[in-house]
Design an enzyme around this catalytic site. Structure first.
Site, short mmCIF file in Angstrom:
data_model
loop_
_atom_site.label_atom_id
_atom_site.label_comp_id
_atom_site.label_asym_id
_atom_site.label_seq_id
_atom_site.Cartn_x
_atom_site.Cartn_y
_atom_site.Cartn_z
CB SER A 5 35.85 16.39 49.32
OG SER A 5 35.67 15.56 50.44
CG ASN A 26 29.10 24.32 56.96
OD1 ASN A 26 29.04 24.84 58.07
ND2 ASN A 26 28.64 23.10 56.72
CE LYS A 59 31.24 20.70 57.43
NZ LYS A 59 31.32 19.32 57.04
CG HIS A 102 25.17 19.98 56.78
ND1 HIS A 102 25.87 18.93 57.33
CD2 HIS A 102 26.01 20.55 55.88
CE1 HIS A 102 27.08 18.88 56.78
NE2 HIS A 102 27.19 19.86 55.90
N GLY A 133 33.78 15.68 53.74
CA GLY A 133 34.90 15.52 54.67
C GLY A 133 35.77 14.31 54.42
CD GLU A 167 26.85 19.70 51.59
OE1 GLU A 167 27.93 20.28 51.46
OE2 GLU A 167 26.31 19.53 52.69
#
Ligand code: PGA
Length: 241
Positions: free
Chosen positions: A197, A7, A9, A94, A167, A161
């Protein structure tokens, strides 16, 4: 078959996306037992699909977004129908979409239905906001039961997640992930990924968790060697750097 999703982003310009995209597509050939899925920003989807002519059946593009609506007067949105033939997968729900674009239950329902109608596999993300508050698995299952009611989950992937792990450099531990993953798997037996992470350093212990079928990788997917290492671990290739 295991899944490793990159991903990206909202990162990379076109030239960077083409370079990294080509290289990550090459990983699919190196690790044929892993589905290598790359989710770039929307404008790079078509150039990437066109640039990468030779790739294994296990390389795929994913969209990071889709509209819940059918094509029409929705400025700035992209319909599932428009993504048909361009991507095989699409992220849904997400936490960054939930947080910054207020996408919630009805939007997620609509997106999943539109994607399934277009023959695109939804990757439905979910996770708790704070670490270990009460019985995490039961709370999440109640949420999923409500949010995903009446959807054909057989054709979807789920991605667990935990928000506090995204992150932050602080992934959930294998025990923590297993507890949730086993509960989710007994609720619905669909492929389940972990995200938050994921790095080259923790890929081996994540790959050893039997109840997950892969990972959704954010920051680390922007670095080829790191992403390669993660794919290698999920391919079971312990010695590969
Ligand atoms: P991260 O992001 O790997 O950078 O934590 C994961 C995600 O948001 O999917």
């Amino acid at each position: 078959m295991r899944y490793v999703i990159a991903n990206w982003k909202m990162n990379l310009n076109l030239a960077e996306a083409l370079t990294l995209g080509q290289a990550e597509a090459g990983l699919a050939a190196d690790f044929p037992t892993v589905q290598v899925i790359v989710a770039p920003s929307l404008p790079w989807l078509v150039p990437l699909r066109e640039a990468i002519k030779f790739h294994g059946h296990n390389w795929h593009l994913a969209s990071q977004v889709v509209s819940q609506w059918q094509p029409g007067a929705y400025t700035g949105d992209v319909a599932a129908e428009q993504l048909k033939g361009v991507v095989d997968f699409c992220l849904v729900g997400h936490s960054e979409r939930r947080r910054f674009h207020h996408e919630d239950g009805p939007a997620i329902q609509g997106q999943v239905k539109a994607l399934l109608a277009a023959g695109i596999t939804p990757v439905i993300c979910f996770g708790e906001r704070e670490k270990g508050q009460g019985n995490v698995a039961q709370t999440l299952l109640r949420h999923l039961d409500h949010e995903l009611v009446d959807l054909d989950l057989e054709k979807c992937l789920l991605a667990y997640e935990p928000l506090w792990a995204i992150g932050t450099g602080k992934p959930a531990t294998p025990n923590y992930i297993s507890a949730v993953a086993e509960a989710v798997k007994s609720w619905r037996d669909v492929p389940l990924l972990y995200g938050g992470s994921v790095t080259a350093d923790n890929a081996a212990e994540l790959a050893a968790i039997k109840s997950i079928d892969g990972v959704l990788v954010g920051g680390a997917s922007l670095h080829l060697q790191e992403f390669r290492h993660i794919c290698a671990r999920f391919a079971g290739q312990v010695g590969v750097q």
